[in-house]
Design a protein around this motif. Structure first.
Motif, PDB file in Angstrom:
ATOM      1  N   ASN A  95     159.597  -8.314 111.086  1.00 18.93           N
ATOM      2  CA  ASN A  95     158.194  -7.913 111.036  1.00 18.93           C
ATOM      3  C   ASN A  95     157.754  -7.568 109.623  1.00 18.93           C
ATOM      4  OD1 ASN A  95     157.420  -8.012 113.858  1.00 18.93           O
ATOM      5  ND2 ASN A  95     158.854  -6.325 114.157  1.00 18.93           N
ATOM      6  N   THR A  96     158.711  -7.323 108.741  1.00 22.12           N
ATOM      7  CA  THR A  96     158.385  -6.941 107.373  1.00 22.12           C
ATOM      8  C   THR A  96     158.970  -7.958 106.397  1.00 22.12           C
ATOM      9  OG1 THR A  96     160.387  -5.637 107.020  1.00 22.12           O
ATOM     10  CG2 THR A  96     158.496  -4.499 108.028  1.00 22.12           C
ATOM     11  N   GLN A  97     158.501  -7.887 105.179  1.00 21.88           N
ATOM     12  CA  GLN A  97     159.003  -8.779 104.139  1.00 21.88           C
ATOM     13  C   GLN A  97     160.500  -8.560 103.923  1.00 21.88           C
ATOM     14  OE1 GLN A  97     157.095  -8.252 100.316  1.00 21.88           O
ATOM     15  NE2 GLN A  97     157.861 -10.202  99.540  1.00 21.88           N
ATOM     16  N   ALA A  98     160.931  -7.302 103.889  1.00 25.20           N
ATOM     17  CA  ALA A  98     162.355  -6.996 103.672  1.00 25.20           C
ATOM     18  C   ALA A  98     163.216  -7.556 104.805  1.00 25.20           C
ATOM     19  CB  ALA A  98     162.557  -5.489 103.542  1.00 25.20           C
ATOM     20  N   GLU A  99     162.742  -7.445 106.043  1.00 26.76           N
ATOM     21  CA  GLU A  99     163.495  -7.987 107.178  1.00 26.76           C
ATOM     22  C   GLU A  99     163.561  -9.509 107.106  1.00 26.76           C
ATOM     23  OE1 GLU A  99     162.387  -4.487 110.429  1.00 26.76           O
ATOM     24  OE2 GLU A  99     161.186  -6.296 110.336  1.00 26.76           O
ATOM     25  N   ALA A 100     162.474 -10.135 106.684  1.00 22.77           N
ATOM     26  CA  ALA A 100     162.451 -11.595 106.544  1.00 22.77           C
ATOM     27  C   ALA A 100     163.445 -12.045 105.472  1.00 22.77           C
ATOM     28  CB  ALA A 100     161.041 -12.079 106.214  1.00 22.77           C
ATOM     29  N   ILE A 101     163.474 -11.343 104.353  1.00 25.41           N
ATOM     30  CA  ILE A 101     164.396 -11.688 103.268  1.00 25.41           C
ATOM     31  C   ILE A 101     165.841 -11.542 103.733  1.00 25.41           C
ATOM     32  CG2 ILE A 101     165.211 -10.967 100.984  1.00 25.41           C
ATOM     33  CD1 ILE A 101     162.208 -10.271 100.376  1.00 25.41           C
ATOM     34  N   ALA A 102     166.138 -10.470 104.463  1.00 25.94           N
ATOM     35  CA  ALA A 102     167.498 -10.256 104.973  1.00 25.94           C
ATOM     36  C   ALA A 102     167.884 -11.355 105.962  1.00 25.94           C
ATOM     37  CB  ALA A 102     167.605  -8.877 105.630  1.00 25.94           C
ATOM     38  N   LEU A 103     166.963 -11.743 106.807  1.00 27.53           N
ATOM     39  CA  LEU A 103     167.235 -12.795 107.787  1.00 27.53           C
ATOM     40  C   LEU A 103     167.437 -14.146 107.101  1.00 27.53           C
ATOM     41  CD1 LEU A 103     167.625 -13.236 110.773  1.00 27.53           C
ATOM     42  CD2 LEU A 103     165.166 -13.454 111.015  1.00 27.53           C
ATOM     43  N   LEU A 104     166.682 -14.407 106.074  1.00 26.05           N
ATOM     44  CA  LEU A 104     166.853 -15.647 105.309  1.00 26.05           C
ATOM     45  C   LEU A 104     168.225 -15.672 104.619  1.00 26.05           C
ATOM     46  CD1 LEU A 104     163.248 -15.991 103.840  1.00 26.05           C
ATOM     47  CD2 LEU A 104     164.310 -17.454 105.582  1.00 26.05           C
ATOM     48  N   ALA A 105     168.689 -14.520 104.168  1.00 29.85           N
ATOM     49  CA  ALA A 105     170.028 -14.447 103.566  1.00 29.85           C
ATOM     50  C   ALA A 105     171.102 -14.734 104.615  1.00 29.85           C
ATOM     51  CB  ALA A 105     170.243 -13.069 102.937  1.00 29.85           C
ATOM     52  N   THR A 106     170.895 -14.267 105.840  1.00 29.27           N
ATOM     53  CA  THR A 106     171.832 -14.550 106.929  1.00 29.27           C
ATOM     54  C   THR A 106     171.848 -16.046 107.235  1.00 29.27           C
ATOM     55  OG1 THR A 106     171.469 -12.358 107.882  1.00 29.27           O
ATOM     56  CG2 THR A 106     172.403 -14.023 109.334  1.00 29.27           C
ATOM     57  N   LEU A 107     170.672 -16.655 107.261  1.00 33.23           N
ATOM     58  CA  LEU A 107     170.585 -18.106 107.466  1.00 33.23           C
ATOM     59  C   LEU A 107     171.350 -18.853 106.374  1.00 33.23           C
ATOM     60  CD1 LEU A 107     166.841 -18.429 108.478  1.00 33.23           C
ATOM     61  CD2 LEU A 107     168.755 -19.303 109.801  1.00 33.23           C
ATOM     62  N   GLU A 108     171.195 -18.398 105.135  1.00 33.41           N
ATOM     63  CA  GLU A 108     171.883 -19.051 104.031  1.00 33.41           C
ATOM     64  C   GLU A 108     173.402 -18.945 104.190  1.00 33.41           C
ATOM     65  OE1 GLU A 108     171.557 -19.285  99.224  1.00 33.41           O
ATOM     66  OE2 GLU A 108     171.338 -17.298 100.125  1.00 33.41           O
ATOM     67  N   ALA A 109     173.885 -17.789 104.598  1.00 35.66           N
ATOM     68  CA  ALA A 109     175.331 -17.615 104.801  1.00 35.66           C
ATOM     69  C   ALA A 109     175.846 -18.568 105.872  1.00 35.66           C
ATOM     70  CB  ALA A 109     175.636 -16.164 105.172  1.00 35.66           C
ATOM     71  N   HIS A 110     175.097 -18.724 106.943  1.00 42.48           N
ATOM     72  CA  HIS A 110     175.494 -19.652 108.009  1.00 42.48           C
ATOM     73  C   HIS A 110     175.494 -21.098 107.516  1.00 42.48           C
ATOM     74  CE1 HIS A 110     175.998 -17.092 111.511  1.00 42.48           C
ATOM     75  NE2 HIS A 110     174.979 -16.383 111.070  1.00 42.48           N
ATOM     76  N   LEU A 111     174.487 -21.458 106.749  1.00 39.89           N
ATOM     77  CA  LEU A 111     174.426 -22.825 106.224  1.00 39.89           C
ATOM     78  C   LEU A 111     175.578 -23.098 105.251  1.00 39.89           C
ATOM     79  CD1 LEU A 111     170.645 -23.546 105.589  1.00 39.89           C
ATOM     80  CD2 LEU A 111     172.197 -24.780 107.095  1.00 39.89           C
ATOM     81  N   GLN A 112     175.883 -22.127 104.405  1.00 39.87           N
ATOM     82  CA  GLN A 112     176.967 -22.297 103.438  1.00 39.87           C
ATOM     83  C   GLN A 112     178.301 -22.554 104.143  1.00 39.87           C
ATOM     84  OE1 GLN A 112     176.798 -22.650 100.269  1.00 39.87           O
ATOM     85  NE2 GLN A 112     174.916 -21.682  99.599  1.00 39.87           N
ATOM     86  N   GLN A 113     178.497 -21.955 105.324  1.00 37.38           N
ATOM     87  CA  GLN A 113     179.752 -22.081 106.051  1.00 37.38           C
ATOM     88  C   GLN A 113     179.716 -23.180 107.105  1.00 37.38           C
ATOM     89  OE1 GLN A 113     180.515 -18.203 107.617  1.00 37.38           O
ATOM     90  NE2 GLN A 113     180.928 -17.324 105.627  1.00 37.38           N
ATOM     91  N   SER A 114     178.610 -23.866 107.221  1.00 36.64           N
ATOM     92  CA  SER A 114     178.474 -24.878 108.264  1.00 36.64           C
ATOM     93  C   SER A 114     179.294 -26.126 107.936  1.00 36.64           C
ATOM     94  CB  SER A 114     177.004 -25.265 108.452  1.00 36.64           C
ATOM     95  OG  SER A 114     176.578 -26.072 107.383  1.00 36.64           O
ATOM     96  N   LEU A 115     179.493 -26.929 108.949  1.00 32.51           N
ATOM     97  CA  LEU A 115     180.229 -28.171 108.795  1.00 32.51           C
ATOM     98  C   LEU A 115     179.307 -29.363 108.552  1.00 32.51           C
ATOM     99  CD1 LEU A 115     182.836 -27.666 111.656  1.00 32.51           C
ATOM    100  CD2 LEU A 115     183.144 -27.283 109.211  1.00 32.51           C
ATOM    101  N   LEU A 116     178.094 -29.087 108.139  1.00 35.16           N
ATOM    102  CA  LEU A 116     177.146 -30.165 107.834  1.00 35.16           C
ATOM    103  C   LEU A 116     177.678 -31.018 106.685  1.00 35.16           C
ATOM    104  CD1 LEU A 116     173.670 -28.366 107.789  1.00 35.16           C
ATOM    105  CD2 LEU A 116     174.422 -30.111 109.390  1.00 35.16           C
TER     106      LEU A 116
END
Length: 147
Positions: free
Chosen positions: A50-71
């Protein structure tokens, strides 16, 4: 006479902290030196952004998942470039949420295409979609935006 012995083993509890987001119910494993698999349930990064800080944290989580993905590397790089654009915009003083949303929609398209084009035990879209949907309130877009 048939005797059935059943043992009741409660599921193991695992949790990990990734960039300020609490991850629970995750199965993380590693095999063969440089192959890592991360499997999570729908409760990764609890709540919605709901906030900018929460969005930034969630985007960092997405990045961590992508970095470790098997894509494949090409698709991962493309997905990370769209995510990077969204992260940069989200972190700006006056973020353009429309631009961030469009970048994330392009990211979603890459992930959906990846699911259709590669066979892997990791369903990248199923793992990432719940995280993207948690950004909907902050972005101000409709529920079906990433589909």
């Amino acid at each position: 006479m048939l005797i059935v012995d059943t043992m009741s083993n409660p599921p193991s509890s695992q949790s990990i902290n990734i960039h300020g987001s609490n991850v629970s119910g995750a199965q993380i494993g590693q095999a063969e030196r440089d192959v890592t698999q991360v499997q999570t349930d729908q409760s990764v990064a609890q709540g919605v952004a709901n906030t900018q800080a929460e969005a930034i944290a969630l985007l960092a989580t997405l990045e961590a998942h992508l970095q470790q993905s098997l894509l494949p590397i090409g698709q991962r790089d493309k997905a990370l470039s769209y995510l990077s654009a969204a992260k940069t915009e989200a972190a700006s003083e006056s973020p353009d949420k429309d631009f961030a949303a469009i970048s994330l929609k392009k990211l979603a398209g890459v992930l959906q295409d990846a699911n259709e084009s590669i066979e892997t035990s990791q369903n990248i879209w199923a793992n990432m979609k719940p995280l993207l949907e948690k950004l909907l309130p902050w972005l101000g877009v409709a529920a079906g935006f990433f589909v």
